[in-house]
Scaffold this active site. Sequence first.
Site, PDB file in Angstrom:
ATOM      1  N   HIS A  72      12.385 -13.741   3.025  1.00  0.00           N
ATOM      2  CA  HIS A  72      10.993 -13.350   2.748  1.00  0.00           C
ATOM      3  C   HIS A  72      10.481 -14.120   4.349  1.00  0.00           C
ATOM      4  CE1 HIS A  72      11.143 -11.184  -0.724  1.00  0.00           C
ATOM      5  NE2 HIS A  72      11.471 -12.790  -1.607  1.00  0.00           N
ATOM      6  N   ASP A 118       4.032 -12.557   8.238  1.00  0.00           N
ATOM      7  CA  ASP A 118       2.813 -12.048   9.172  1.00  0.00           C
ATOM      8  C   ASP A 118       1.298 -12.650   8.937  1.00  0.00           C
ATOM      9  OD1 ASP A 118       1.968 -10.281  10.935  1.00  0.00           O
ATOM     10  OD2 ASP A 118       2.536  -8.572  10.446  1.00  0.00           O
ATOM     11  N   HIS A 136      -1.573 -10.962  10.175  1.00  0.00           N
ATOM     12  CA  HIS A 136      -2.164 -10.082  10.946  1.00  0.00           C
ATOM     13  C   HIS A 136      -3.713 -11.115  11.250  1.00  0.00           C
ATOM     14  CE1 HIS A 136      -2.168  -6.586   9.260  1.00  0.00           C
ATOM     15  NE2 HIS A 136      -0.686  -7.147   9.180  1.00  0.00           N
ATOM     16  N   HIS A 182       0.687 -10.224   5.663  1.00  0.00           N
ATOM     17  CA  HIS A 182       2.672  -9.255   4.328  1.00  0.00           C
ATOM     18  C   HIS A 182       3.957  -9.825   4.539  1.00  0.00           C
ATOM     19  CE1 HIS A 182       3.065  -6.679   7.383  1.00  0.00           C
ATOM     20  NE2 HIS A 182       1.910  -6.893   7.658  1.00  0.00           N
ATOM     21  N   CYS A 183       4.359  -9.804   3.908  1.00  0.00           N
ATOM     22  CA  CYS A 183       5.981  -9.965   4.030  1.00  0.00           C
ATOM     23  C   CYS A 183       6.403  -9.273   5.400  1.00  0.00           C
ATOM     24  CB  CYS A 183       6.762 -10.291   3.225  1.00  0.00           C
ATOM     25  SG  CYS A 183       8.600 -10.573   2.975  1.00  0.00           S
ATOM     26  N   HIS A 231       9.479  -4.545   1.176  1.00  0.00           N
ATOM     27  CA  HIS A 231       8.982  -5.513   0.322  1.00  0.00           C
ATOM     28  C   HIS A 231       7.746  -5.209   0.508  1.00  0.00           C
ATOM     29  CE1 HIS A 231      11.559  -8.848   0.975  1.00  0.00           C
ATOM     30  NE2 HIS A 231      12.184  -7.614   1.525  1.00  0.00           N
ATOM     31  N   MET A 246       4.376  -7.430  -1.582  1.00  0.00           N
ATOM     32  CA  MET A 246       4.754  -8.796  -0.901  1.00  0.00           C
ATOM     33  C   MET A 246       3.355  -8.657   0.190  1.00  0.00           C
ATOM     34  SD  MET A 246       7.498 -10.466  -0.331  1.00  0.00           S
ATOM     35  CE  MET A 246       7.250 -12.948  -0.395  1.00  0.00           C
ATOM     36  N   HIS A 288     -15.571   2.375  -3.294  1.00  0.00           N
ATOM     37  CA  HIS A 288     -16.839   3.002  -3.668  1.00  0.00           C
ATOM     38  C   HIS A 288     -17.133   2.097  -5.014  1.00  0.00           C
ATOM     39  CE1 HIS A 288     -19.680   5.749  -5.002  1.00  0.00           C
ATOM     40  NE2 HIS A 288     -19.560   5.830  -6.155  1.00  0.00           N
ATOM     41  N   GLU A 299     -21.984   4.906   0.909  1.00  0.00           N
ATOM     42  CA  GLU A 299     -21.806   5.397  -0.908  1.00  0.00           C
ATOM     43  C   GLU A 299     -19.749   4.896  -0.699  1.00  0.00           C
ATOM     44  OE1 GLU A 299     -22.135   9.414  -1.036  1.00  0.00           O
ATOM     45  OE2 GLU A 299     -22.112   9.093   0.976  1.00  0.00           O
ATOM     46  N   THR A 300     -19.701   4.686   0.392  1.00  0.00           N
ATOM     47  CA  THR A 300     -18.042   4.390   0.274  1.00  0.00           C
ATOM     48  C   THR A 300     -17.602   3.796   1.585  1.00  0.00           C
ATOM     49  OG1 THR A 300     -18.259   7.065  -1.278  1.00  0.00           O
ATOM     50  CG2 THR A 300     -16.004   6.013   0.269  1.00  0.00           C
ATOM     51  N   HIS A 350     -12.144   6.584  -3.937  1.00  0.00           N
ATOM     52  CA  HIS A 350     -12.801   7.093  -3.773  1.00  0.00           C
ATOM     53  C   HIS A 350     -12.445   8.557  -3.880  1.00  0.00           C
ATOM     54  CE1 HIS A 350     -16.050  10.390  -5.457  1.00  0.00           C
ATOM     55  NE2 HIS A 350     -17.130   9.514  -6.281  1.00  0.00           N
TER      56      HIS A 350
HETATM   57 CU   LIG Z   1     -18.326   9.369  -7.367  1.00  0.00          CU
HETATM   58 CU   LIG Z   2       1.039  -6.206   9.087  1.00  0.00          CU
HETATM   59 CU   LIG Z   3       9.067 -10.534   1.395  1.00  0.00          CU
HETATM   60 MG   LIG Z   4     -24.344   4.895  -5.495  1.00  0.00          MG
HETATM   61 MG   LIG Z   5      -2.215  -9.626  14.650  1.00  0.00          MG
END
Ligand SMILES: [Cu+2]
Ligand SMILES: [Cu+2]
Ligand SMILES: [Cu+2]
Ligand SMILES: [Mg+2]
Ligand SMILES: [Mg+2]
Lengths: 350, 350, 350
Positions: free
Chosen positions: B97, B100, B102, B137-138, B148, B153, B258, B282-283, B309
Amino acid sequence: SAGAAMAATDISKLPVVTQELVAPPFLPKHDQVAKGGPKVVKVRMETIEKLVQVAPDGTKMWALTFNGTVPGPLIVVHEGDYVELTLVNPKTSTMAHNVDFHASTGALGSAGLTLVAPGEDVVVRWKATKAGVFVYHCAPGGTMIPFHVISGMNGAIMVLPRDGLKDNKGKSVRYDRAYYIGEQDLYLPKDKDGKYKVYSQPAEGMAEMLEVGKGLIPTHVVFNGAVGALTGDNALKAKVGEKVLFIHSQANRDSRPHLIGGHGDLVWQGGKFSDPPMTNQETWFVPGGGTGVALYEFKQPGLYVYLSHNLLEAVLLGAAAHMNVEGKWDDDLMIQLKKPNENSTPAMDH
Amino acid sequence: SAGAAMAATDISKLPVVTQELVAPPFLPKHDQVAKGGPKVVKVRMETIEKLVQVAPDGTKMWALTFNGTVPGPLIVVHEGDYVELTLVNPKTSTMAHNVDFHASTGALGSAGLTLVAPGEDVVVRWKATKAGVFVYHCAPGGTMIPFHVISGMNGAIMVLPRDGLKDNKGKSVRYDRAYYIGEQDLYLPKDKDGKYKVYSQPAEGMAEMLEVGKGLIPTHVVFNGAVGALTGDNALKAKVGEKVLFIHSQANRDSRPHLIGGHGDLVWQGGKFSDPPMTNQETWFVPGGGTGVALYEFKQPGLYVYLSHNLLEAVLLGAAAHMNVEGKWDDDLMIQLKKPNENSTPAMDH
Amino acid sequence: SAGAAMAATDISKLPVVTQELVAPPFLPKHDQVAKGGPKVVKVRMETIEKLVQVAPDGTKMWALTFNGTVPGPLIVVHEGDYVELTLVNPKTSTMAHNVDFHASTGALGSAGLTLVAPGEDVVVRWKATKAGVFVYHCAPGGTMIPFHVISGMNGAIMVLPRDGLKDNKGKSVRYDRAYYIGEQDLYLPKDKDGKYKVYSQPAEGMAEMLEVGKGLIPTHVVFNGAVGALTGDNALKAKVGEKVLFIHSQANRDSRPHLIGGHGDLVWQGGKFSDPPMTNQETWFVPGGGTGVALYEFKQPGLYVYLSHNLLEAVLLGAAAHMNVEGKWDDDLMIQLKKPNENSTPAMDH
Ligand SMILES: [Cu+2]
Ligand SMILES: [Cu+2]
Ligand SMILES: [Cu+2]
Ligand SMILES: [Mg+2]
Ligand SMILES: [Mg+2]
Ligand SMILES: [Cu+2]
Ligand SMILES: [Cu+2]
Ligand SMILES: [Cu+2]
Ligand SMILES: [Mg+2]
Ligand SMILES: [Mg+2]
Ligand SMILES: [Mg+2]
Ligand SMILES: [Mg+2]
Ligand SMILES: [Mg+2]
Ligand SMILES: [Mg+2]
Ligand SMILES: [Mg+2]
């Protein structure tokens, strides 16, 4: 509570108006800039179950609706107004319904206070504290929630700022026309012969529709309830020089509205008017359970297509509307300098 | 190099703190506004492979995890801090494993420097130069990468601005609580009888899981590792008047968080704090491999549902959490004026 | 009309330049800041139908292309310039083609004025009034629209502000290199043995491709026309300290670009330069039928992967490019303090 009593007293002094809701893509009569202070805006919605045709090939489904249309009517109020909804479930219904207003605060968007069995009605009032376009939809609990939503039971409310819309520089803008396009994803089961099934009542199709729905790939994606509902005689209309507001909601699934031949001059991605709009967009994005609003000033006459720019969804599944625009062509913006087939030039090697 | 030597000298003078990571949805102890200058923040993560139940029906899968949870723990630092990670792969593991980040810069987000076989460990240090919430993440290479990640992961780090969060006007804001929700799409193979398969070890299911994954439609979409992991006794909690920060990550697939009955007052769509937040949403939208952060001040008590949602994903596939909010109901924001069934009004014709 | 006559007169006085289009990921020669006033920029595109290999396993498809590449060439002009396109359909073609420029105004983005049968050519001129990167694509009507687009017939135009790009504070920024990545979703039918079919000409595969397309799940998602088209010898290149502009278009389907090991320092999500860019993004979002533009100053040497961060799409379906960056490693940003396997620490209990 004391707080509630006080609030009730204050609200009782506010002007009360009744808003007559209309079928989409049209909007109820409204002021863009509010006249006076907050009001109580009374609206009435009925939960109508009906068998409707959703495609030109005759495909039918049991639509669960607000006021008989998919999407339900657009409600229009101003920030600070109170919405007083009477929700009526006719005796002839087969199911309980309610409404979750994304624009409201508490009680699952009022869904917890509005569940009405067939033959019942309820009245709820809530304050529109946030400006923008917000989805509403039926949400009766558990698997009934996606079933009612993918059966058409959703619409939107537009909460305008009291002083109207502003552009990205903070300058007031007005629209000359506005259209409300509700996009609906459908998940219709087929029989052994590959024909879409028709059920005798909504509940009969529920398990099978949810089974299709679980695969997350719709059989249809439609604007205003049916493939072709906004084309031909029902095409949208505008004139060159008019600013048109396109209000788009999608209660369940992501979408990406686009106007072929035009643009979003101002785009409220997310649909909320407290944010400065994006500008000059070719395509905007509406997350499932959200809205998007675009303002465009038409510059050229002719046919426009308003669609979801996954072109497979637009052309094969139904997510397209037409728009006819009248006016004078502007050669400065576009001109055909040589017609096809007049003089062929030699092709290059590739 | 000389540059490296200088940097090392400088870093050697910085205060060093150890952050005890905790299981989501909770956050490690941290200051919202940094005290003093940049620090070296030591964290330790173990790559734990374990058979876990992912749905109430008993469905099990081999989760590949950081520290035993899906998602992995949220790390919290400030912009300008250095993260010093000890990554430990226990002898009992079956696979190599790595991680990474970000948020980091270079070497495939440190994936190129952190690959540990079973029984190995590694220490890497990187500088948090950009404020926001970022996925980690892996990423062991080739088809192991999606395998993974869809096996759980992944997690996130929150890099706070040294002076804390700011609203859309540039004014400081603080949160009273924060929750970290990691959304995970699962692609579980079924046997001939339609039952989800259980494998004897992770590698055994890899080819079949990737075959399902290649179809891009998950069998489950879960928050914090399992259907219902954040409901019932594990529901999130808040009080009226509290500002709650909802930190959402999705390492692989688009999502649209949401809050039913509430809103995102401030939404960092994209999850980066150097940008002014959107308001009143709302979302919101989280692209696969990204994050979204929302701040909401609760106004009403009761049950809230925090979900993706796409309601099919939320209700049928599992992408929902519950939240219980205590406090006083505000009738001004919402009131039931007439209970269901008291007086039916005549239905309109449609 | 009088307006047209006047406009024609004015335009006839403008400088005329010919832009030699080049194959992506490269850009034609251009100025970042415009020299002088508006120009007429002449470009020529041919509608080339050709059988191409789209994956290392030998899978072939009939690509419908502009100028022989998928995506078509990136055109670069400045806001206020006029694009004069000669569109040539060789006699050897089997189908009619046209072009819808999302950047243009009216006539379905010029699609209504540019339909050319095999052996025909046409000249159209339109004004670039909006700054940003915009998709163009073939749109011959009805089901031909998605068929031509999913067969590769799309590209983009970059309309730069006359005074160049600005960062989120309004300060001018320049790029040292720019790459154009066109993402393409493919829907290739298989025969009874599970092998991808090869057709004798484009029209032969149309019905079957649209049937796969109707399911909305692509069989391949590729950058620049084929799995691996931008890896190995064709990997992108940069140096530490260079600012690289990544121009991404997706004419049909949502995407989420990400640079492993790097970031989007400035991201024009939506791809329009009249909006302030987002900052410090890990992953950005491109709606189907849209674009996204990111600027990144490289800080570390080594291998970077530019991909769609649905990792299933990136690794299993093909949506990944490689980038090799030369320069000096910066230990301050990242350093491996302890190699794997030197000293194992005891694992914790979980
Ligand atoms: Cu809704
Ligand atoms: Cu990535
Ligand atoms: Cu992994
Ligand atoms: Mg609402
Ligand atoms: Mg990056
Ligand atoms: Cu209902
Ligand atoms: Cu074509
Ligand atoms: Cu288009
Ligand atoms: Mg009515
Ligand atoms: Mg009013
Ligand atoms: Mg721990
Ligand atoms: Mg700190
Ligand atoms: Mg050429
Ligand atoms: Mg120029
Ligand atoms: Mg256009």
